[in-house]
Design a protein around this motif. Structure first.
Motif, PDB file in Angstrom:
ATOM      1  N   UNK A 123       0.805  -1.280  -0.002  1.00  0.00           N
ATOM      2  CA  UNK A 123      -0.150   0.106   0.008  1.00  0.00           C
ATOM      3  C   UNK A 123       1.064   1.259  -0.072  1.00  0.00           C
ATOM      4  N   UNK A 124       1.708   1.449   1.129  1.00  0.00           N
ATOM      5  CA  UNK A 124       2.530   2.576   0.929  1.00  0.00           C
ATOM      6  C   UNK A 124       3.396   2.912  -0.185  1.00  0.00           C
ATOM      7  N   UNK A 125       4.109   1.805  -0.836  1.00  0.00           N
ATOM      8  CA  UNK A 125       4.784   2.180  -2.015  1.00  0.00           C
ATOM      9  C   UNK A 125       4.031   2.637  -3.056  1.00  0.00           C
ATOM     10  N   UNK A 163       1.816   7.144  -6.447  1.00  0.00           N
ATOM     11  CA  UNK A 163       0.882   8.107  -6.964  1.00  0.00           C
ATOM     12  C   UNK A 163       1.167   9.610  -6.649  1.00  0.00           C
ATOM     13  N   UNK A 164       1.636   9.760  -5.718  1.00  0.00           N
ATOM     14  CA  UNK A 164       2.238  11.281  -5.555  1.00  0.00           C
ATOM     15  C   UNK A 164       3.376  11.373  -6.569  1.00  0.00           C
ATOM     16  N   UNK A 165       4.110  10.644  -6.880  1.00  0.00           N
ATOM     17  CA  UNK A 165       5.367  11.241  -7.568  1.00  0.00           C
ATOM     18  C   UNK A 165       4.733  11.019  -9.077  1.00  0.00           C
ATOM     19  N   UNK A 166       3.779  10.183  -9.462  1.00  0.00           N
ATOM     20  CA  UNK A 166       2.964  10.315 -10.795  1.00  0.00           C
ATOM     21  C   UNK A 166       2.294  11.584 -11.203  1.00  0.00           C
ATOM     22  N   UNK A 167       1.459  12.130  -9.816  1.00  0.00           N
ATOM     23  CA  UNK A 167       0.837  13.268 -10.136  1.00  0.00           C
ATOM     24  C   UNK A 167       1.773  14.417 -10.226  1.00  0.00           C
TER      25      UNK A 167
END
Length: 440
Positions: A397-399, A404-408
């Motif tokens: 989950x955490x990775x 997701x944050x990096x992709x955004x």
């Protein structure tokens, strides 16, 4: 059901820990509902007379999701960021558990529906969309039916946000869906997917529409975002009305209404609507649930005073738990409870797989052991579930959330921001801090 993660380090997030406490209570109710089929069956015989524990648990999950998810969307002000974060939050563990169950089924260690084996492509595509329960495709593991409704809710909320009707629109939608649920119940089951062939065709069409809709949202261009979000919302409404599984022809629309009640409560909490308005929405949806639940019982010839009372008590447990959590939100939530809520998504997906794997052993012990002697077995099972769930949370989950944050951020840097200002007038300053803390 997942929501934004709890970060225990700051006062702002401590004020949100009550939501993790509610998720912990919800997942324990669900685990009890499933585990008590093989252990503590005596307790189940007593509790089932007065409470639908599984229903109470999942409805509490839905209420919490409705409270948090729209706030997360409005905090970002960006549909693209919202969808990237949601998919990266949900899909990694969901797909990992589905793949594990398929592997165990292929090895003969777990039951797997023959339809899944007969058409693996359709099964795979349907599950990747996270809408298999509305696409007429058997579920790889039963508990993921709730995630189908979560996905439908996201699609609807995204559409309302895109056309700037996410505030009043969500309140109106809750009432409209509740009234429609009573007026149309029972819905015709699997109207669009009555045969395996139809299910295959609809699944492929829906998958294509999701790709096109999410692709349009990802561009960040206003016209494309609105068109894509409306397309996605249209898919959700169509499937909820015409693709409903037989198990939810009485309450399928009401499940989304329950999530929208959570949204209304969040808006009332932060001064965006009046409390009496949220109260009216909650009362309408609660009444619709009781009407349809009782009507479903009557249609099956099972309506008695006790069975009707059981549904009333279940509704009181759902509402009472949420109200208690909210009333105590300024107090410190016990850390163990908040931590359990933090990993509740993992617990939810993992616990049933473990029950199925261990069913011969657990059922045998449940038949041979006296009730008090079952307690150590239950404790060992819970310890195993929590231990595995901590690992899946930490390493799956955490990775996924970090990715997701990096992709955004990468999408924003490459294509520019699609965020638009979200009016937070009338929201007290502490509440604004809470909104920022939600996604930490």
């Amino acid at each position: 059901m997942p929501a934004e993660p709890y970060a225990p380090a700051t006062p702002a997030t401590d004020r949100l820990a009550w939501l993790d406490g509610l998720r912990a209570g919800a997942v324990l109710l669900v685990v009890y509902a499933h585990l008590s089929r093989v252990l503590f069956r005596g307790a189940r015989e007593v509790s089932a007379e007065w409470l639908h524990a599984g229903t109470a648990g999942v409805m509490l999950f839905f209420l919490v999701s409705g409270y948090i998810i729209p706030a997360s969307l409005e905090r970002h002000g960006s549909l693209r960021t919202f969808w990237v974060s949601r998919l990266c939050r949900l899909l990694p563990l969901y797909l990992a558990v589905c793949a594990l169950v398929v592997a165990l089924g292929a090895a003969g260690l777990m039951p797997l529906d023959p339809v899944l084996r007969a058409d693996p492509l359709t099964a795979a595509v349907a599950h990747v969309t996270m809408l298999p329960h509305l696409l007429g495709v058997p579920l790889i593991t039963p508990v993921i039916w709730t995630l189908t409704f979560e996905m439908a809710f996201y699609l609807l909320v995204g559409a309302l946000f895109a056309v700037r009707r996410h505030r009043a629109g969500s309140v109106v939608a809750a009432v409209v869906l509740a009234v429609a649920a009573v007026g149309t119940a029972p819905l015709a089951p699997k109207l669009l997917v009555a045969t395996p062939e139809a299910a295959r065709e609809v699944t492929l069409v829906v998958a294509l529409v999701l790709v096109l809709g999410l692709g349009a949202v990802a561009t960040g261009r206003r016209a494309a975002v609105v068109s894509g979000a409306l397309l996605l919302g249209g898919v959700a409404v169509t499937l909820l009305v015409a693709g409903q599984d037989p198990a939810h022809v009485w309450d399928g629309l009401l499940i989304v209404s329950v999530m929208l009640v959570g949204t209304a409560l969040h808006r009332a909490d932060h001064g965006r609507i009046r409390w009496w308005q949220a109260g009216v929405v909650a009362a309408v949806v609660a009444a619709a649930l009781l009407v349809n639940w009782i009507a479903a019982l009557e249609s099956m010839g099972g309506l008695t005073l006790r069975s009707a009372t059981r549904f009333f008590v279940t509704l009181l447990v759902i509402a009472g738990a949420f109200a208690l959590g909210r009333l105590t939100r300024h107090r410190r939530t016990p850390r163990w409870l908040a931590r359990l809520g933090l990993i509740s998504y993992s617990v939810y997906l993992v616990h049933y797989v473990l029950i199925e794997l261990l069913r011969p052993v657990l059922a045998g012990l449940g038949e041979r052991l006296p009730a008090p002697a079952e307690a150590p077995v239950v404790a060992a099972y819970l310890g195993l579930v929590i231990g595995i769930s901590w690992l899946t949370h930490r390493f799956v989950e955490v990775p996924g959330q970090r990715f997701g944050r990096r992709a955004a951020r990468w999408m924003t840097a490459r294509w520019g921001s699609d965020a638009r200002p979200v009016d937070v007038a009338g929201v007290p300053q502490p509440a604004k801090r809470d909104l920022r803390a939600i996604a930490r």
